[in-house]
Write a protein that holds these residues in place. Structure first.
Motif, PDB file in Angstrom:
ATOM      1  N   UNK A  71      -1.061  34.771  12.931  1.00  0.00           N
ATOM      2  CA  UNK A  71      -2.302  35.303  13.504  1.00  0.00           C
ATOM      3  C   UNK A  71      -3.543  34.581  12.977  1.00  0.00           C
ATOM      4  N   UNK A  72      -4.444  34.220  13.905  1.00  0.00           N
ATOM      5  CA  UNK A  72      -5.678  33.524  13.548  1.00  0.00           C
ATOM      6  C   UNK A  72      -6.758  33.911  14.547  1.00  0.00           C
ATOM      7  N   UNK A  73      -8.012  33.735  14.128  1.00  0.00           N
ATOM      8  CA  UNK A  73      -9.132  33.987  15.032  1.00  0.00           C
ATOM      9  C   UNK A  73      -9.389  32.761  15.906  1.00  0.00           C
ATOM     10  N   UNK A  74      -9.653  33.044  17.192  1.00  0.00           N
ATOM     11  CA  UNK A  74     -10.167  32.032  18.104  1.00  0.00           C
ATOM     12  C   UNK A  74     -11.380  32.618  18.804  1.00  0.00           C
ATOM     13  N   UNK A  75     -12.412  31.785  18.966  1.00  0.00           N
ATOM     14  CA  UNK A  75     -13.703  32.281  19.437  1.00  0.00           C
ATOM     15  C   UNK A  75     -14.228  31.407  20.568  1.00  0.00           C
ATOM     16  N   UNK A  76     -14.736  32.081  21.611  1.00  0.00           N
ATOM     17  CA  UNK A  76     -15.407  31.409  22.707  1.00  0.00           C
ATOM     18  C   UNK A  76     -16.839  31.948  22.767  1.00  0.00           C
ATOM     19  N   UNK A  77     -17.814  31.040  22.972  1.00  0.00           N
ATOM     20  CA  UNK A  77     -19.228  31.404  22.919  1.00  0.00           C
ATOM     21  C   UNK A  77     -19.877  31.115  24.267  1.00  0.00           C
TER      22      UNK A  77
END
Length: 416
Positions: A71-77
């Motif tokens: 599990x890891x964070x992925x971010x879209x802006x």
């Protein structure tokens, strides 16, 4: 934490009901009732099924990604509803866990998203602080993402007998089960007869009498010499058979049987898969039918031959100091076959299921939270822990099902 506070109050109310008698049950609705719980609004989800965080025209979609990777964070802006190139945003996420541990996560560009630089380990239960910098502005959000966590006031926990211990090293006693019966050892039964035939003049003992070695049992008048002589007990024991009476002739027969019941042999069946595991001297815990007492012994002898069912018989000697044992009683036992020292273990009684994990509940103050365990060897009351909980953690052993029930009732789950 609203649900948790209600649980603590309701639990205390239930305790009061149980301790104030049946009459209090009439007023149960008035005592246990509480205001309806307002349902929390479901967080807005983005196109990647992550949580949407918005401020003015700036938005961050924060998603926990775990397909094919830890599990890891992925971010879209986005800005003004338009995608922002990930390299133009500086992003940091801090996860504050129960007990004050903070995971500090920074991000780097990958394709069209920002990727966190560390694994989000279980449980996914923390306060989330997100800080983003874009075009000279700083945006900040903070929210709770709790799962597998509840709060119980100390007084309520004590009343419910929620017991805890500290995770640490332990000795695992690995055992195999075995079953059998109690038998008397060879020589425990002594048959008494007359050396010289004659008439039984006096029978000094009766059925059930306890005698000591040398105790006078019978007086016989010899048919040849017409002189009386005594027959004495050959050993300590109990008269378990009386086969003659005063005035009768001995006629070369058995007159009495004396049984020494101070020691019994538990004869336990061990089957082929366990032959090589059992050795002479191995400690054994035994329970005899009709008694809750756990007796301790050790393997004293292993019969060389096997029975028709291929069981090999193992002997365990038991003393009968309180005369509570009986020949033929069924016995269940656990034979110790290995002793293993491990650096970290928890008690098996504290284990519960949570999602697809086996967990214990860590305790910090009045808060309790799941710890997903990677388990190793098992032995006796202990199970080895290979990961998922830190040494020195206080965790619930007794009545952990109370925590499981409350957490399942809340239905809280982490973001993905």
């Amino acid at each position: 934490m609203t649900n948790n506070n209600i649980f603590a109050s309701a639990s205390l109310a239930l305790l009061l009901l149980l301790t104030t008698g049946a009459g209090a049950l009439i007023s149960a609705p008035a005592i246990a009732a509480s205001a309806p719980v307002a349902e929390e609004e479901e967080p807005e989800k983005g196109p990647h099924r992550g949580r949407m965080l918005r401020k003015d025209d700036f938005a961050v979609e924060l998603s926990i990604f775990e397909t094919g990777v830890p599990p890891e964070f992925r971010v879209w802006v986005t800005h003004d509803n338009k995608p922002v190139a990930p390299e133009k945003v500086d992003l940091n996420v801090k996860l504050t866990r129960l007990g004050g541990v903070v995971d500090d996560i920074n991000f780097y560009q990958q394709s069209d998203f920002l990727r966190g630089d560390m694994e989000i380990y279980e449980p996914h239960s923390f306060m989330v602080t997100v800080e983003a910098q874009y075009q000279g502005k700083t945006y900040r959000w903070e929210y709770d993402n709790f799962e597998g966590r509840t709060t119980i006031e100390a007084a309520v926990a004590d009343a419910m007998e929620i017991g805890t211990e500290i995770a640490g090293p332990a000795t695992l006693d690995q055992t195999i089960p075995a079953y059998g019966k109690l038998s008397l050892p060879a020589g425990a039964k002594r048959q008494v007869s007359a050396r010289f035939d004659g008439e039984i003049k006096t029978l000094h003992v009766g059925l059930g009498d306890r005698v000591k070695k040398g105790h006078t049992l019978l007086t016989i008048e010899s048919n040849e010499s017409l002189k009386p002589y005594d027959i004495t007990a050959p050993a300590d024991g109990v008269v378990t058979q009386q086969l003659a009476n005063s005035g009768e002739q001995t006629n070369g027969r058995t007159l009495l049987t004396i049984t020494d019941s101070s020691v019994y042999i538990a004869k336990l069946a061990v089957y082929p898969s366990d032959y090589k595991k059992v050795e002479t001297g191995a400690p054994v815990n035994l329970e005899v039918a009709g008694s809750d007492e756990v007796r301790k012994g050790e393997v004293t002898f292993i019969e060389p031959e096997v029975r028709e069912d291929q069981a090999r018989i193992v002997w365990v000697k038991l003393t009968n100091d309180n005369q509570s044992l009986s020949e033929g009683s069924f016995v269940s036992a656990n034979i110790e076959v290995a002793t293993i020292d491990v650096p970290l273990a928890v008690k098996r009684v504290g284990l519960q299921g949570f999602r697809d994990f086996t967990v214990v509940y860590a305790k910090v103050g009045e808060q309790y939270e799941v710890r997903m365990l990677e388990l190793g060897k098992m032995g006796g009351e202990w199970v080895e822990v290979l990961g998922g909980i830190e040494p020195g953690t206080e965790y619930v052993t007794e009545n952990s099902y109370i925590l499981k029930a409350d957490i399942e009732k809340s239905g809280a789950s982490h973001d993905h």
